[in-house]
Design an enzyme around this catalytic site. Structure first.
Site, PDB file in Angstrom:
ATOM      1  CG  ASP A 332      -1.989   1.061   1.114  1.00  0.00           C
ATOM      2  OD1 ASP A 332      -2.925   0.824   0.350  1.00  0.00           O
ATOM      3  OD2 ASP A 332      -1.877   2.111   1.772  1.00  0.00           O
ATOM      4  CG  ASN A 340      -4.742  11.271  -5.447  1.00  0.00           C
ATOM      5  OD1 ASN A 340      -3.903  11.551  -6.309  1.00  0.00           O
ATOM      6  ND2 ASN A 340      -5.499  10.198  -5.531  1.00  0.00           N
ATOM      7  CG  HIS A 345      -7.487  13.136  -8.576  1.00  0.00           C
ATOM      8  ND1 HIS A 345      -7.650  12.065  -7.728  1.00  0.00           N
ATOM      9  CD2 HIS A 345      -8.346  14.094  -8.137  1.00  0.00           C
ATOM     10  CE1 HIS A 345      -8.551  12.343  -6.826  1.00  0.00           C
ATOM     11  NE2 HIS A 345      -9.000  13.566  -7.050  1.00  0.00           N
ATOM     12  CG  ASP A 349      -3.943   9.117 -12.176  1.00  0.00           C
ATOM     13  OD1 ASP A 349      -4.320   8.536 -11.137  1.00  0.00           O
ATOM     14  OD2 ASP A 349      -4.719   9.677 -12.963  1.00  0.00           O
ATOM     15  NE  ARG A 365      11.234 -16.599  -8.083  1.00  0.00           N
ATOM     16  CZ  ARG A 365      10.611 -17.498  -7.333  1.00  0.00           C
ATOM     17  NH1 ARG A 365      11.105 -18.717  -7.239  1.00  0.00           N
ATOM     18  NH2 ARG A 365       9.513 -17.171  -6.694  1.00  0.00           N
ATOM     19  CD  GLU A 376      -4.671   3.906  -1.687  1.00  0.00           C
ATOM     20  OE1 GLU A 376      -5.039   4.039  -0.528  1.00  0.00           O
ATOM     21  OE2 GLU A 376      -5.442   4.040  -2.666  1.00  0.00           O
ATOM     22  NE  ARG A 396      15.788  -7.925  -3.562  1.00  0.00           N
ATOM     23  CZ  ARG A 396      15.587  -9.175  -3.138  1.00  0.00           C
ATOM     24  NH1 ARG A 396      16.196  -9.621  -2.048  1.00  0.00           N
ATOM     25  NH2 ARG A 396      14.788  -9.985  -3.797  1.00  0.00           N
TER      26      ARG A 396
END
Length: 466
Positions: A332, A340, A345, A349, A365, A376, A396
């Protein structure tokens, strides 16, 4: 043709026109009545508030000097005012000393008190709903000291306000009824004179037509020096009859042409079958392309929620067959709504796209999946990965997003960061379930938020599905 029958055009027009007129008149009348009611109510409130200046000093003097007759006379004068339904005097402890008319007693009930002190209950109702104003009784003695010797309350009711509005409402109602009746009779006269008779003549003419006998053309002409829409309708009917006459003569030739067209259509059908087969192949290819698009999030370019659900189901079954662990993580973006609200907005985005690309680039991988779970929130699916390896992978990712250094004035870190919850399990182990894995990852994400965000929390145990 009866113009006043229930199926006549005149009656339908009358219903529509005067129905609309009635609705508009009703709305306007209600608005006027509402405005009059508010004005009258405000006027009554102002009159009640002004009574303290008129009667306050007299009540204070008579109460201080225990002049009961003066108090009673003052109350009688106040209660006789048109806007007053009752008045009472209370001592400093709130006990009733004297009252007259409709008042509210200490129990909250509305009662009527006569001059002789007898009481009777007042039936509750919309019109009897009381409004009141309470004023303190303050007396300044000869030394200039102010004494609080009680209070007096004056009452009014909705019945008083509605009484002020009733006269104006009656005038508005009479005016509306008169205008409606006059318009009604004018409309009937005009419709019968200018529309009813020509329409009846046109209807009789059309009713008598026989389309099977068109050898001799027929026509209709309406009287009147001024031409209007019904004259144009008569001209259109005459033109239609002339065309029908000409078409009747050529019907036989047209029938022969239709037979030839039938043969041509048979050949065209065979050609269309071939084209339909080609279109079917093209449609199958287009459907495959649409399916690919339906699995991609339009904003970020990564897998969408539908693709995530399908991939998770497939990886769960694969891990169950092979006996390998499956890792699931929920991510999240921290404090995204304030971002926002502050930056707009479009900027939000752009942040979602940058975070999505960073997550995808951070995957070790090719077979691992990054998806936009909603809003979000993102999700990671990694097969053959235990919880510790998954937590390392997510750390990471957190570091990579933190390194983007995207300014965020509403974040405690001053930049865009992410929080993640990681859960892993072996589908073959007892009590393991896909719902439990989802709930464990979601609970871990919740803990990451509660512990300060910009961190990864590994679920310590799997939530067993019932």
């Amino acid at each position: 043709m009866n113009l006043l029958s229930k199926n006549s055009l005149a009656v339908h027009l009358l219903r529509i026109i005067f129905g609309s007129y009635f609705l508009v008149t009703l709305v306007v009348t209600c608005v006027q009545l509402g405005a009059e009611y508010r004005h009258a109510r405000s006027s009554v409130d102002n009159e009640l508030l002004a009574m303290d200046r008129t009667f306050g000093a007299s009540l204070a003097s008579s109460t201080w000097r225990f002049q009961g007759d003066v108090q009673k006379a003052t109350l009688a004068g106040i209660s006789n005012l048109p806007v007053v339904t009752g008045v009472k005097i209370e001592d400093p402890q709130g006990r009733l000393m004297m009252a007259l008319g409709n008042i509210i007693d200490n129990s909250g009930a509305q009662v009527h008190i006569e001059e002789d002190g007898s009481q009777s209950a007042v039936r509750p109702g919309f019109l009897n709903a009381a409004t009141s104003h309470r004023f303190p009784i303050l007396y300044r003695d000869e030394h200039g000291v102010m004494h609080d010797i009680g209070s007096w309350t004056v009452y009014s009711s909705r019945h008083v306000v509605i009484g002020k509005v009733a006269y104006g409402f009656t005038l508005i109602l009479i005016n509306s009824v008169i205008k409606t009746l006059v318009l009604w009779f004018i409309f009937l006269y005009v419709f019968r004179r200018w529309l009813g008779q020509p329409i009846t003549r046109l209807a009789d003419f059309v009713r008598e037509l026989d389309l099977n006998q068109m050898e001799t053309p027929r026509s209709i002409h309406l009287p009147g020096r001024r031409r209007h829409e019904l004259h144009f309708l008569a001209d259109a009917i005459n033109l239609m009859l002339a065309k029908l006459h000409r078409h009747t003569i050529h019907n036989h030739a047209l029938y022969k042409e239709l037979e030839q067209e039938k043969q041509s259509l048979s050949a065209l059908n065979r050609s269309l079958e071939l084209r339909i087969a080609e279109r079917t192949r093209d449609l199958a290819q287009a459907n495959e392309q649409l399916r690919s698009l339906s699995l991609t999030d339009g904003l970020t370019g990564i897998a969408n929620r539908r693709s995530f659900d399908e991939t998770l189901e497939q990886e769960w079954r694969r891990s169950m067959r092979h006996g390998t662990p499956l890792m699931l993580a929920f991510i999240d973006v921290d404090w995204f709504k304030p971002y926002n609200d502050h930056y707009g907005h479009l900027a939000g985005d752009a942040v979602l796209r940058q975070v999505a690309q960073t997550l995808r680039q951070s995957i070790a991988r090719v077979g691992d999946t990054v998806a936009r779970y909603g809003g979000e929130e993102f999700a990671i699916i990694a097969a053959d990965t235990d919880g510790q390896a998954g937590a390392d992978m997510l750390r990471r990712m957190c570091d990579a997003v933190h390194a983007l250094a995207i300014a965020h004035a509403g974040s405690a870190m001053g930049r865009i960061t992410i929080s993640a919850g990681v859960a892993s399990c072996n589908p073959g182990q007892p009590g393991a379930g896909l719902d439990g894995l989802l709930q464990a990852a979601d609970a871990a994400l919740y803990r990451a938020k509660m512990e300060g965000r910009n961190r990864v929390v590994l679920a310590t145990e799997l939530i067993v599905s019932p």
